[in-house]
Design a protein around this motif. Structure first.
Motif, PDB file in Angstrom:
ATOM      1  N   MET A   1     -89.040  26.525 -71.221  1.00  0.00           N
ATOM      2  CA  MET A   1     -89.376  27.656 -72.044  1.00  0.00           C
ATOM      3  C   MET A   1     -90.830  28.054 -71.747  1.00  0.00           C
ATOM      4  O   MET A   1     -91.721  27.220 -71.727  1.00  0.00           O
ATOM      5  CB  MET A   1     -89.189  27.273 -73.511  1.00  0.00           C
ATOM      6  CG  MET A   1     -89.765  28.246 -74.452  1.00  0.00           C
ATOM      7  SD  MET A   1     -89.535  27.912 -76.216  1.00  0.00           S
ATOM      8  CE  MET A   1     -89.393  26.194 -76.368  1.00  0.00           C
ATOM      9  N   LEU A   2     -91.040  29.328 -71.531  1.00  0.00           N
ATOM     10  CA  LEU A   2     -92.362  29.844 -71.194  1.00  0.00           C
ATOM     11  C   LEU A   2     -93.215  30.000 -72.445  1.00  0.00           C
ATOM     12  O   LEU A   2     -92.781  30.591 -73.434  1.00  0.00           O
ATOM     13  CB  LEU A   2     -92.230  31.200 -70.488  1.00  0.00           C
ATOM     14  CG  LEU A   2     -93.539  31.891 -70.135  1.00  0.00           C
ATOM     15  CD1 LEU A   2     -94.310  31.079 -69.104  1.00  0.00           C
ATOM     16  CD2 LEU A   2     -93.276  33.288 -69.612  1.00  0.00           C
ATOM     17  N   MET A   3     -94.411  29.445 -72.389  1.00  0.00           N
ATOM     18  CA  MET A   3     -95.430  29.655 -73.420  1.00  0.00           C
ATOM     19  C   MET A   3     -96.714  29.993 -72.678  1.00  0.00           C
ATOM     20  O   MET A   3     -97.130  29.249 -71.788  1.00  0.00           O
ATOM     21  CB  MET A   3     -95.670  28.395 -74.248  1.00  0.00           C
ATOM     22  CG  MET A   3     -94.568  28.066 -75.193  1.00  0.00           C
ATOM     23  SD  MET A   3     -94.982  26.725 -76.344  1.00  0.00           S
ATOM     24  CE  MET A   3     -95.947  25.621 -75.386  1.00  0.00           C
ATOM     25  N   CYS A   4     -97.323  31.132 -73.011  1.00  0.00           N
ATOM     26  CA  CYS A   4     -98.567  31.506 -72.352  1.00  0.00           C
ATOM     27  C   CYS A   4     -99.326  32.508 -73.212  1.00  0.00           C
ATOM     28  O   CYS A   4     -98.808  33.010 -74.201  1.00  0.00           O
ATOM     29  CB  CYS A   4     -98.299  32.069 -70.964  1.00  0.00           C
ATOM     30  SG  CYS A   4     -97.246  33.513 -70.956  1.00  0.00           S
ATOM     31  N   ASP A   5    -100.563  32.767 -72.798  1.00  0.00           N
ATOM     32  CA  ASP A   5    -101.408  33.720 -73.497  1.00  0.00           C
ATOM     33  C   ASP A   5    -101.699  34.907 -72.588  1.00  0.00           C
ATOM     34  O   ASP A   5    -101.790  34.758 -71.367  1.00  0.00           O
ATOM     35  CB  ASP A   5    -102.718  33.062 -73.923  1.00  0.00           C
ATOM     36  CG  ASP A   5    -102.506  31.982 -74.968  1.00  0.00           C
ATOM     37  OD1 ASP A   5    -101.525  32.081 -75.731  1.00  0.00           O
ATOM     38  OD2 ASP A   5    -103.317  31.055 -75.026  1.00  0.00           O
ATOM     39  N   TYR A   6    -101.849  36.062 -73.209  1.00  0.00           N
ATOM     40  CA  TYR A   6    -102.114  37.308 -72.492  1.00  0.00           C
ATOM     41  C   TYR A   6    -103.299  38.018 -73.125  1.00  0.00           C
ATOM     42  O   TYR A   6    -103.607  37.818 -74.302  1.00  0.00           O
ATOM     43  CB  TYR A   6    -100.913  38.263 -72.587  1.00  0.00           C
ATOM     44  CG  TYR A   6     -99.702  37.833 -71.830  1.00  0.00           C
ATOM     45  CD1 TYR A   6     -99.554  38.114 -70.478  1.00  0.00           C
ATOM     46  CD2 TYR A   6     -98.666  37.166 -72.473  1.00  0.00           C
ATOM     47  CE1 TYR A   6     -98.416  37.739 -69.789  1.00  0.00           C
ATOM     48  CE2 TYR A   6     -97.521  36.786 -71.785  1.00  0.00           C
ATOM     49  CZ  TYR A   6     -97.413  37.080 -70.440  1.00  0.00           C
ATOM     50  OH  TYR A   6     -96.285  36.703 -69.757  1.00  0.00           O
ATOM     51  N   ILE A   7    -103.929  38.883 -72.353  1.00  0.00           N
ATOM     52  CA  ILE A   7    -104.932  39.819 -72.841  1.00  0.00           C
ATOM     53  C   ILE A   7    -104.384  41.217 -72.588  1.00  0.00           C
ATOM     54  O   ILE A   7    -103.871  41.494 -71.501  1.00  0.00           O
ATOM     55  CB  ILE A   7    -106.275  39.633 -72.131  1.00  0.00           C
ATOM     56  CG1 ILE A   7    -106.870  38.271 -72.485  1.00  0.00           C
ATOM     57  CG2 ILE A   7    -107.249  40.755 -72.510  1.00  0.00           C
ATOM     58  CD1 ILE A   7    -108.172  37.961 -71.800  1.00  0.00           C
ATOM     59  N   MET A  50     -91.114  31.787 -77.319  1.00  0.00           N
ATOM     60  CA  MET A  50     -89.765  32.045 -77.836  1.00  0.00           C
ATOM     61  C   MET A  50     -89.486  33.543 -77.984  1.00  0.00           C
ATOM     62  O   MET A  50     -88.996  34.010 -79.017  1.00  0.00           O
ATOM     63  CB  MET A  50     -89.546  31.310 -79.151  1.00  0.00           C
ATOM     64  CG  MET A  50     -89.597  29.810 -78.968  1.00  0.00           C
ATOM     65  SD  MET A  50     -89.278  28.872 -80.452  1.00  0.00           S
ATOM     66  CE  MET A  50     -87.593  29.327 -80.768  1.00  0.00           C
ATOM     67  N   MET A  51     -89.847  34.301 -76.950  1.00  0.00           N
ATOM     68  CA  MET A  51     -89.591  35.735 -76.862  1.00  0.00           C
ATOM     69  C   MET A  51     -90.312  36.539 -77.945  1.00  0.00           C
ATOM     70  O   MET A  51     -89.871  37.612 -78.329  1.00  0.00           O
ATOM     71  CB  MET A  51     -88.089  36.017 -76.877  1.00  0.00           C
ATOM     72  CG  MET A  51     -87.376  35.377 -75.696  1.00  0.00           C
ATOM     73  SD  MET A  51     -85.622  35.697 -75.659  1.00  0.00           S
ATOM     74  CE  MET A  51     -85.603  37.445 -75.362  1.00  0.00           C
ATOM     75  N   GLN A  52     -91.434  36.019 -78.464  1.00  0.00           N
ATOM     76  CA  GLN A  52     -92.221  36.720 -79.471  1.00  0.00           C
ATOM     77  C   GLN A  52     -93.692  36.692 -79.091  1.00  0.00           C
ATOM     78  O   GLN A  52     -94.194  35.689 -78.580  1.00  0.00           O
ATOM     79  CB  GLN A  52     -92.051  36.089 -80.846  1.00  0.00           C
ATOM     80  CG  GLN A  52     -90.680  36.272 -81.433  1.00  0.00           C
ATOM     81  CD  GLN A  52     -90.624  35.716 -82.858  1.00  0.00           C
ATOM     82  OE1 GLN A  52     -91.446  34.924 -83.274  1.00  0.00           O
ATOM     83  NE2 GLN A  52     -89.629  36.162 -83.587  1.00  0.00           N
ATOM     84  N   TYR A  53     -94.376  37.799 -79.372  1.00  0.00           N
ATOM     85  CA  TYR A  53     -95.804  37.909 -79.150  1.00  0.00           C
ATOM     86  C   TYR A  53     -96.516  37.882 -80.497  1.00  0.00           C
ATOM     87  O   TYR A  53     -96.101  38.565 -81.430  1.00  0.00           O
ATOM     88  CB  TYR A  53     -96.141  39.227 -78.457  1.00  0.00           C
ATOM     89  CG  TYR A  53     -95.595  39.351 -77.063  1.00  0.00           C
ATOM     90  CD1 TYR A  53     -96.334  38.942 -75.955  1.00  0.00           C
ATOM     91  CD2 TYR A  53     -94.341  39.897 -76.836  1.00  0.00           C
ATOM     92  CE1 TYR A  53     -95.848  39.070 -74.670  1.00  0.00           C
ATOM     93  CE2 TYR A  53     -93.835  40.024 -75.552  1.00  0.00           C
ATOM     94  CZ  TYR A  53     -94.590  39.605 -74.477  1.00  0.00           C
ATOM     95  OH  TYR A  53     -94.092  39.736 -73.202  1.00  0.00           O
ATOM     96  N   THR A  54     -97.585  37.088 -80.601  1.00  0.00           N
ATOM     97  CA  THR A  54     -98.402  37.064 -81.808  1.00  0.00           C
ATOM     98  C   THR A  54     -99.871  37.197 -81.402  1.00  0.00           C
ATOM     99  O   THR A  54    -100.274  36.736 -80.328  1.00  0.00           O
ATOM    100  CB  THR A  54     -98.218  35.760 -82.596  1.00  0.00           C
ATOM    101  OG1 THR A  54     -98.452  34.636 -81.737  1.00  0.00           O
ATOM    102  CG2 THR A  54     -96.813  35.662 -83.176  1.00  0.00           C
ATOM    103  N   ILE A  55    -100.660  37.816 -82.276  1.00  0.00           N
ATOM    104  CA  ILE A  55    -102.086  37.991 -82.011  1.00  0.00           C
ATOM    105  C   ILE A  55    -102.792  36.675 -82.307  1.00  0.00           C
ATOM    106  O   ILE A  55    -102.529  36.018 -83.316  1.00  0.00           O
ATOM    107  CB  ILE A  55    -102.674  39.111 -82.883  1.00  0.00           C
ATOM    108  CG1 ILE A  55    -102.067  40.452 -82.471  1.00  0.00           C
ATOM    109  CG2 ILE A  55    -104.190  39.159 -82.755  1.00  0.00           C
ATOM    110  CD1 ILE A  55    -102.544  41.621 -83.299  1.00  0.00           C
ATOM    111  N   ILE A  56    -103.711  36.294 -81.407  1.00  0.00           N
ATOM    112  CA  ILE A  56    -104.546  35.102 -81.624  1.00  0.00           C
ATOM    113  C   ILE A  56    -106.001  35.538 -81.640  1.00  0.00           C
ATOM    114  O   ILE A  56    -106.367  36.563 -81.083  1.00  0.00           O
ATOM    115  CB  ILE A  56    -104.301  34.012 -80.558  1.00  0.00           C
ATOM    116  CG1 ILE A  56    -104.523  34.557 -79.144  1.00  0.00           C
ATOM    117  CG2 ILE A  56    -102.932  33.422 -80.688  1.00  0.00           C
ATOM    118  CD1 ILE A  56    -104.409  33.515 -78.072  1.00  0.00           C
TER     119      ILE A  56
END
Length: 57
Positions: A1-7, A50-56
Motif C-alpha cells: 500500500m502506497l503512503m507518501c507526502d506531496y506538495i 488508503m486512497m485519501q489525501y489529508t493536509i499536514i
C-alpha cells in the motif's frame, strides 16, 4: 500500500499538480481537486494513504 507526502506545486482550474517529497525528480502528479481537501493552496503539504489525501502541517 502506497503512503507518501506531496506538495501542491500549482493549481490549474479543477486540477492540482503534486510533487512527491521523497522523490522530487519524479514527474508531477495531476489530481482532480474533487479528490483533494477543499482548502488546499499552492504550497500545501498533503499526506496520501488508503486512497485519501489529508493536509499536514
Amino acid at each position: 500500500m502506497l503512503m507518501c507526502d506531496y506538495i501542491v506545486e500549482s493549481i490549474d482550474g479543477d486540477y492540482a499538480h503534486l510533487r512527491r517529497t521523497d522523490v522530487p525528480d519524479e514527474e508531477l502528479k495531476l489530481v482532480a481537486r474533487a479528490l483533494l481537501p477543499f482548502d488546499i493552496v499552492e504550497g500545501s503539504k498533503l499526506h496520501y494513504e488508503m486512497m485519501q489525501y489529508t493536509i499536514i502541517d
